[in-house]
Design an enzyme around this catalytic site. Structure first.
Site, PDB file in Angstrom:
ATOM      1  N   THR A   1       0.858  -1.194  -0.040  1.00 36.51           N
ATOM      2  CA  THR A   1      -0.010  -0.065   0.077  1.00 36.51           C
ATOM      3  C   THR A   1       0.849   1.319   0.042  1.00 36.51           C
ATOM      4  OG1 THR A   1      -0.118   0.385   2.173  1.00 36.51           O
ATOM      5  CG2 THR A   1      -1.871  -1.377   1.598  1.00 36.51           C
ATOM      6  N   ASP A   2       0.230   2.309   0.006  1.00 35.16           N
ATOM      7  CA  ASP A   2       0.841   3.710  -0.305  1.00 35.16           C
ATOM      8  C   ASP A   2       1.612   3.988   1.191  1.00 35.16           C
ATOM      9  OD1 ASP A   2      -1.587   4.215   0.793  1.00 35.16           O
ATOM     10  OD2 ASP A   2      -1.623   6.037   0.180  1.00 35.16           O
ATOM     11  N   GLU A   3       1.046   3.234   2.270  1.00 37.21           N
ATOM     12  CA  GLU A   3       1.572   3.307   3.517  1.00 37.21           C
ATOM     13  C   GLU A   3       3.013   3.355   3.770  1.00 37.21           C
ATOM     14  OE1 GLU A   3      -0.393   4.454   6.420  1.00 37.21           O
ATOM     15  OE2 GLU A   3      -2.376   4.188   5.287  1.00 37.21           O
TER      16      GLU A   3
ATOM     17  N   TYR B   1       1.675   1.633  12.870  1.00 39.52           N
ATOM     18  CA  TYR B   1       2.866   0.571  13.272  1.00 39.52           C
ATOM     19  C   TYR B   1       4.112   0.774  13.091  1.00 39.52           C
ATOM     20  CZ  TYR B   1       2.246  -1.127   8.587  1.00 39.52           C
ATOM     21  OH  TYR B   1       2.036  -1.053   6.983  1.00 39.52           O
TER      22      TYR B   1
ATOM     23  N   LYS C   1       6.243   4.325  20.132  1.00 36.62           N
ATOM     24  CA  LYS C   1       4.940   4.027  21.054  1.00 36.62           C
ATOM     25  C   LYS C   1       4.239   5.319  21.383  1.00 36.62           C
ATOM     26  CE  LYS C   1       4.275   1.292  25.239  1.00 36.62           C
ATOM     27  NZ  LYS C   1       2.786   1.842  25.449  1.00 36.62           N
TER      28      LYS C   1
END
Length: 167
Positions: free
Chosen positions: A130-132, A156, A160
């Site tokens: 994906t483009d992510e 992701y 944190k």
């Protein structure tokens, strides 16, 4: 060899590729929440389609699949891609998207090294994502292309502290 072939994009790729009935298609999929084998029901009677249920993180399985089916290419669709799920728990995303891809690369290299030198230049590893993984584009920037560097900005891959903000 197609990984993640029971997912939306993977299954459509397999259906498209199956129009060329000279190709043997091996679908390796873990059948997570995103996999739906009924997308491929029309192929169940085809001799050129095989399904293997399994995890791309399993190196032994990958080696067996390469030895048994001797693919000329690997098209890698398998990925955790639901960003909302990644915010709640990043472990599966890291395992599949990073570790799984690394294990596929390692298994492909082991396979490629054993190929006859005439066939080595013909083998392809195609990673579809994906483009992510590419980051973000500004309004005036050109589209991503196959030489674009990865610049992930999805939750992701964030710290944190950033993911805690969304929980």
């Amino acid at each position: 060899l197609v990984t993640g072939g029971a997912g939306f994009i993977g299954s459509n790729f397999i259906l498209f590729e199956n129009r060329n009935e000279k190709s043997e298609i091996i679908n390796l999929d873990k059948l997570t929440y995103a996999g739906n084998l009924s997308n491929l029901d029309s192929l169940l009677i085809k001799n050129n389609y095989k399904f293997v249920e399994g995890d791309i993180c399993n190196s032994d399985l990958l080696d067996r699949v390469f030895v048994e089916f001797r693919p000329r290419a690997l098209v890698h669709f398998a990925a955790e891609s639901h960003v909302d799920r990644s915010i709640r728990s990043s472990d599966e995303f890291v395992l599949t998207n990073a570790v799984g891809t690394a294990r596929l690369l390692q298994a492909s290299l082991r396979y490629w090294e054993k190929l006859d030198s005439a066939f080595q230049p013909l083998f392809r590893f195609l990673h579809v994502s994906t483009d992510e993984v590419y980051g973000a584009l500004g309004d005036d920037e050109p589209a991503f292309h196959e030489n674009t560097r990865y610049d992930p900005r999805s939750p992701y891959s964030a710290s944190k502290a950033a993911s805690d903000h969304f929980v």
